[in-house]
Design a protein around this motif. Structure first.
Motif, PDB file in Angstrom:
ATOM      1  N   THR A   2       0.769  -1.301  -0.031  1.00  0.00           N
ATOM      2  CA  THR A   2      -0.118  -0.096   0.096  1.00  0.00           C
ATOM      3  C   THR A   2       0.853   1.274   0.102  1.00  0.00           C
ATOM      4  O   THR A   2       1.524   1.366   1.108  1.00  0.00           O
ATOM      5  CB  THR A   2      -0.920   0.031   1.153  1.00  0.00           C
ATOM      6  OG1 THR A   2      -1.767  -1.109   1.058  1.00  0.00           O
ATOM      7  CG2 THR A   2      -1.779   1.146   1.130  1.00  0.00           C
ATOM      8  N   VAL A   3       0.925   1.983  -0.881  1.00  0.00           N
ATOM      9  CA  VAL A   3       1.690   3.262  -1.237  1.00  0.00           C
ATOM     10  C   VAL A   3       0.768   4.311  -1.597  1.00  0.00           C
ATOM     11  O   VAL A   3      -0.347   4.395  -2.601  1.00  0.00           O
ATOM     12  CB  VAL A   3       2.477   2.996  -2.351  1.00  0.00           C
ATOM     13  CG1 VAL A   3       3.781   4.142  -2.466  1.00  0.00           C
ATOM     14  CG2 VAL A   3       3.495   1.844  -2.165  1.00  0.00           C
ATOM     15  N   LYS A   4       0.848   5.272  -0.828  1.00  0.00           N
ATOM     16  CA  LYS A   4       0.246   6.698  -0.976  1.00  0.00           C
ATOM     17  C   LYS A   4       1.035   7.673  -1.243  1.00  0.00           C
ATOM     18  O   LYS A   4       0.768   8.852  -1.706  1.00  0.00           O
ATOM     19  CB  LYS A   4      -0.476   6.886   0.350  1.00  0.00           C
ATOM     20  CG  LYS A   4      -1.581   6.143   0.414  1.00  0.00           C
ATOM     21  CD  LYS A   4      -2.683   6.488   1.760  1.00  0.00           C
ATOM     22  CE  LYS A   4      -3.665   5.727   1.860  1.00  0.00           C
ATOM     23  NZ  LYS A   4      -4.484   6.007   3.152  1.00  0.00           N
ATOM     24  N   LEU A   5       2.635   7.696  -1.203  1.00  0.00           N
ATOM     25  CA  LEU A   5       3.509   8.561  -1.535  1.00  0.00           C
ATOM     26  C   LEU A   5       4.896   8.098  -1.798  1.00  0.00           C
ATOM     27  O   LEU A   5       5.295   7.094  -1.298  1.00  0.00           O
ATOM     28  CB  LEU A   5       3.707   9.621  -0.339  1.00  0.00           C
ATOM     29  CG  LEU A   5       4.432  10.691  -0.317  1.00  0.00           C
ATOM     30  CD1 LEU A   5       4.246  11.953   0.536  1.00  0.00           C
ATOM     31  CD2 LEU A   5       6.061  10.518  -0.257  1.00  0.00           C
ATOM     32  N   ILE A   6       5.299   8.536  -2.969  1.00  0.00           N
ATOM     33  CA  ILE A   6       6.551   7.984  -3.397  1.00  0.00           C
ATOM     34  C   ILE A   6       7.412   9.314  -3.474  1.00  0.00           C
ATOM     35  O   ILE A   6       7.301  10.267  -4.355  1.00  0.00           O
ATOM     36  CB  ILE A   6       6.450   7.470  -4.803  1.00  0.00           C
ATOM     37  CG1 ILE A   6       5.497   6.248  -4.973  1.00  0.00           C
ATOM     38  CG2 ILE A   6       7.852   7.307  -5.685  1.00  0.00           C
ATOM     39  CD1 ILE A   6       4.994   5.697  -6.271  1.00  0.00           C
ATOM     40  N   MET A 209       4.668   5.158   2.640  1.00  0.00           N
ATOM     41  CA  MET A 209       5.845   5.711   1.676  1.00  0.00           C
ATOM     42  C   MET A 209       6.702   4.937   1.174  1.00  0.00           C
ATOM     43  O   MET A 209       7.089   3.800   1.824  1.00  0.00           O
ATOM     44  CB  MET A 209       6.580   6.828   2.580  1.00  0.00           C
ATOM     45  CG  MET A 209       5.411   7.831   3.145  1.00  0.00           C
ATOM     46  SD  MET A 209       6.498   9.404   4.023  1.00  0.00           S
ATOM     47  CE  MET A 209       4.986  10.401   4.549  1.00  0.00           C
ATOM     48  N   LEU A 210       7.262   5.346  -0.082  1.00  0.00           N
ATOM     49  CA  LEU A 210       8.150   4.653  -0.739  1.00  0.00           C
ATOM     50  C   LEU A 210       9.600   5.606  -1.105  1.00  0.00           C
ATOM     51  O   LEU A 210       8.977   6.609  -1.499  1.00  0.00           O
ATOM     52  CB  LEU A 210       7.908   3.874  -1.896  1.00  0.00           C
ATOM     53  CG  LEU A 210       8.563   3.390  -2.998  1.00  0.00           C
ATOM     54  CD1 LEU A 210       9.584   2.208  -2.607  1.00  0.00           C
ATOM     55  CD2 LEU A 210       7.966   2.749  -4.328  1.00  0.00           C
ATOM     56  N   ALA A 211      10.741   5.448  -1.194  1.00  0.00           N
ATOM     57  CA  ALA A 211      11.651   6.507  -1.423  1.00  0.00           C
ATOM     58  C   ALA A 211      12.779   6.063  -2.121  1.00  0.00           C
ATOM     59  O   ALA A 211      13.178   4.841  -1.967  1.00  0.00           O
ATOM     60  CB  ALA A 211      12.294   7.192  -0.216  1.00  0.00           C
ATOM     61  N   PHE A 212      13.294   6.528  -3.064  1.00  0.00           N
ATOM     62  CA  PHE A 212      14.242   6.261  -4.019  1.00  0.00           C
ATOM     63  C   PHE A 212      15.697   7.138  -3.811  1.00  0.00           C
ATOM     64  O   PHE A 212      15.322   8.390  -3.511  1.00  0.00           O
ATOM     65  CB  PHE A 212      13.929   6.427  -5.396  1.00  0.00           C
ATOM     66  CG  PHE A 212      12.832   5.360  -5.745  1.00  0.00           C
ATOM     67  CD1 PHE A 212      13.239   4.215  -6.480  1.00  0.00           C
ATOM     68  CD2 PHE A 212      11.617   5.929  -5.879  1.00  0.00           C
ATOM     69  CE1 PHE A 212      12.255   3.329  -6.760  1.00  0.00           C
ATOM     70  CE2 PHE A 212      10.600   4.824  -6.170  1.00  0.00           C
ATOM     71  CZ  PHE A 212      10.966   3.715  -6.696  1.00  0.00           C
ATOM     72  N   GLY A 213      16.669   6.726  -3.759  1.00  0.00           N
ATOM     73  CA  GLY A 213      17.837   7.596  -3.495  1.00  0.00           C
ATOM     74  C   GLY A 213      19.266   6.751  -3.992  1.00  0.00           C
ATOM     75  O   GLY A 213      19.231   5.759  -4.119  1.00  0.00           O
TER      76      GLY A 213
END
Length: 265
Positions: A2-6, A209-213
């Motif tokens: 369940t993702v609401k923010l990337i 939330m999901l984050a890329f870096g």
């Protein structure tokens, strides 16, 4: 999942080595995310006003600039937290013994470099920042500073972070952006904190939330969100702190991961 923010970093993550991305592919993905009520957020060391220019076609997008000190939405406006004048003076004094460093003071709109700075450094800053000015003396800058951008000899980066961390304790935090560069940010002012502020505003929990870096300045995001995704081109310590690894910034690793693990999930 369940993702609401990337959220995604820019350089070395979302953008290729020429500062570009697959625009038609992203537009399709962005529209699909909007239809599902998923926020797409840029979290970068760039100034928020520059990010707004770059993503002018997406006025609903939230933008985190200055490595967490700025929060901007074209429809809502800009909020920024800056160094106090005394803290700025202390940072400049602390960096004075290091003549090998090239330094830029970053305000919310203008970035300042010394007139006698290395021409290649000045050119690099002009390429990176929205509006650049040269001044005879950085100590005369009166605009509030969001962060300090420091270019250093690549082989000395880790040592400089090690030395400056205790030297500037309580005033500024050195964060490496990769060998040869670092940002000095306000204590406690990082991308993870900005995501927390934004999540509280939008009613989105870190578990959504999901984050890329690809850099150490993205680690606070990884530690805050449920799923931190490192780029294949990220250093080993960044990958070790991630829940997953995607492709490189050159092959659209961010977009591929979203397509496969969010939109097709």
């Amino acid at each position: 999942m369940t993702v609401k923010l990337i959220a995604t970093d820019m350089d070395g993550t979302f953008l290729d080595n020429h500062g570009e991305y697959d625009r038609p592919r992203f537009t399709k993905i962005y529209r699909a995310l909007q239809q599902r009520g998923i926020q797409f957020v840029i979290a970068s060391g760039h100034q928020a006003v520059e990010l707004a220019d770059y993503f002018a076609d997406y006025p609903d997008m939230w933008l985190i600039g200055g490595n967490g000190a700025e929060l901007l939405n074209a429809r809502v406006g800009l909020s920024a937290e800056t160094f106090t004048p005394s803290a700025t003076a202390q940072v400049l004094a602390g960096l004075a013994p290091y003549p090998e460093l090239q330094l830029a003071l970053c305000g919310t709109r203008t970035v300042y470099v010394a007139q006698n700075a290395n021409p290649s450094f000045v050119a690099q800053m002009r390429d990176y920042y929205y509006q650049l000015e040269t001044v005879a003396d950085l100590t005369t800058v009166t605009e509030p500073v969001v962060k300090f951008d420091v270019i250093c000899p690549p082989e000395k980066t880790d040592q400089l972070v090690y030395e400056l961390t205790p030297k500037l304790a309580g005033i500024a935090v050195p964060v490496s952006g990769g060998q040869g560069s670092m940002d000095l940010i306000q204590p406690g002012m990082h991308k993870g904190r900005a995501l927390k502020r934004l999540g509280q505003r939008l009613g989105i929990a870190p578990t959504e939330m999901l984050a890329f870096g690809d850099g150490t300045n993205d680690l606070e995001m990884f530690h805050y969100v449920k799923t931190g995704v490192a780029m294949q081109n990220a250093p080993a310590n960044v990958k070790a702190n991630a829940a997953a690894v995607t492709g490189t910034n050159l092959d659209g690793g961010v977009l591929s991961y979203i397509e496969q693990h969010v939109l097709e999930a």
